[in-house]
Design a protein around this motif. Structure first.
Motif, PDB file in Angstrom:
ATOM      1  N   ILE A 161       0.740  -1.167   0.058  1.00  0.00           N
ATOM      2  CA  ILE A 161       0.107  -0.139   0.031  1.00  0.00           C
ATOM      3  C   ILE A 161       0.908   1.301  -0.112  1.00  0.00           C
ATOM      4  N   GLN A 162       1.917   1.303   0.951  1.00  0.00           N
ATOM      5  CA  GLN A 162       2.967   2.509   0.926  1.00  0.00           C
ATOM      6  C   GLN A 162       3.327   2.705  -0.375  1.00  0.00           C
ATOM      7  N   GLN A 163       3.924   1.826  -1.007  1.00  0.00           N
ATOM      8  CA  GLN A 163       4.521   1.738  -2.297  1.00  0.00           C
ATOM      9  C   GLN A 163       3.706   2.308  -3.368  1.00  0.00           C
ATOM     10  N   PHE A 164       2.605   1.594  -3.531  1.00  0.00           N
ATOM     11  CA  PHE A 164       1.315   2.269  -4.495  1.00  0.00           C
ATOM     12  C   PHE A 164       0.913   3.607  -4.252  1.00  0.00           C
ATOM     13  N   LEU A 165       0.945   4.259  -3.071  1.00  0.00           N
ATOM     14  CA  LEU A 165       0.575   5.339  -2.518  1.00  0.00           C
ATOM     15  C   LEU A 165       1.792   6.451  -3.149  1.00  0.00           C
ATOM     16  N   LEU A 166       2.767   5.950  -3.106  1.00  0.00           N
ATOM     17  CA  LEU A 166       3.971   6.747  -3.576  1.00  0.00           C
ATOM     18  C   LEU A 166       3.921   6.783  -5.003  1.00  0.00           C
ATOM     19  N   ALA A 167       3.538   5.719  -5.901  1.00  0.00           N
ATOM     20  CA  ALA A 167       3.541   5.879  -7.062  1.00  0.00           C
ATOM     21  C   ALA A 167       2.183   6.536  -7.618  1.00  0.00           C
ATOM     22  N   VAL A 168       1.192   6.730  -7.031  1.00  0.00           N
ATOM     23  CA  VAL A 168       0.074   7.490  -7.110  1.00  0.00           C
ATOM     24  C   VAL A 168       0.498   9.093  -7.043  1.00  0.00           C
ATOM     25  N   ARG A 169       1.171   9.362  -6.082  1.00  0.00           N
ATOM     26  CA  ARG A 169       1.662  10.637  -6.038  1.00  0.00           C
ATOM     27  C   ARG A 169       2.820  11.128  -7.130  1.00  0.00           C
ATOM     28  N   GLU A 170       3.415   9.998  -7.607  1.00  0.00           N
ATOM     29  CA  GLU A 170       4.328  10.527  -8.771  1.00  0.00           C
ATOM     30  C   GLU A 170       3.379  10.874 -10.130  1.00  0.00           C
ATOM     31  N   MET A 171       2.720   9.776 -10.370  1.00  0.00           N
ATOM     32  CA  MET A 171       1.720   9.712 -11.682  1.00  0.00           C
ATOM     33  C   MET A 171       0.292   9.612 -11.357  1.00  0.00           C
ATOM     34  N   PRO A 172      -0.386  10.490 -10.968  1.00  0.00           N
ATOM     35  CA  PRO A 172      -1.777  10.322 -10.356  1.00  0.00           C
ATOM     36  C   PRO A 172      -2.854   9.858 -11.468  1.00  0.00           C
ATOM     37  N   ALA A 173      -2.493   9.950 -12.846  1.00  0.00           N
ATOM     38  CA  ALA A 173      -3.524   9.517 -13.704  1.00  0.00           C
ATOM     39  C   ALA A 173      -3.436   8.168 -14.317  1.00  0.00           C
TER      40      ALA A 173
END
Length: 136
Positions: free
Chosen positions: A37-49
């Motif tokens: 979850i933490q890693q996917f949240l980081l990914a979302v912050r970098e590329m939210p679309a």
């Protein structure tokens, strides 16, 4: 000059996204859901679309019993792919599991429309039948 800086920032963000996404998938494979979850949240912050991070989050939230969060993330993945059936199916499934039968029926109707546009008539009919079972 400004274009070059922007291009560099995008490339850096993409690299951070790819790294976080890869780590998230690795943690998911190992069933280390909180770390995933933490890693996917980081990914979302970098590329939210980008839908891939949302589907990773949705899986991790499903596995940890956080079905409302899972549903929210599958919906975001579907939104960023303009309603791709691959992402709508888990939306409908979670809506059913959460007792949101009218909403699940609407999702199945939308799936049927997308399938019809893709000339998948049999799948469209199955989706519409499921819609009428859930919300007659």
């Amino acid at each position: 000059m400004a274009y070059g800086v922007l291009k560099e920032l995008v490339a850096h963000s993409r690299a951070k996204f790819d790294e976080a996404l890869q780590k998230g998938h690795s943690y998911s494979w190992e069933q280390r859901w909180d770390e995933a979850i933490q890693q996917f949240l980081l990914a979302v912050r970098e590329m939210p679309a980008e839908p891939a991070a949302y589907t990773g989050l949705a899986l991790a939230y499903t596995e940890t019993g956080q079905l409302n969060k899972a549903l929210e993330n599958y919906k975001l993945a579907a939104r960023y792919t303009q309603g791709d059936v691959v992402y709508l199916r888990p939306v409908a499934d979670l809506q059913q599991r959460l007792g949101q039968l009218a909403e699940a029926g609407q999702t199945y109707l939308a799936m049927g429309e997308m399938q019809l546009k893709n000339h998948a008539l049999r799948e469209a009919i199955e989706s519409w039948q499921q819609a009428t079972r859930l919300a007659p």
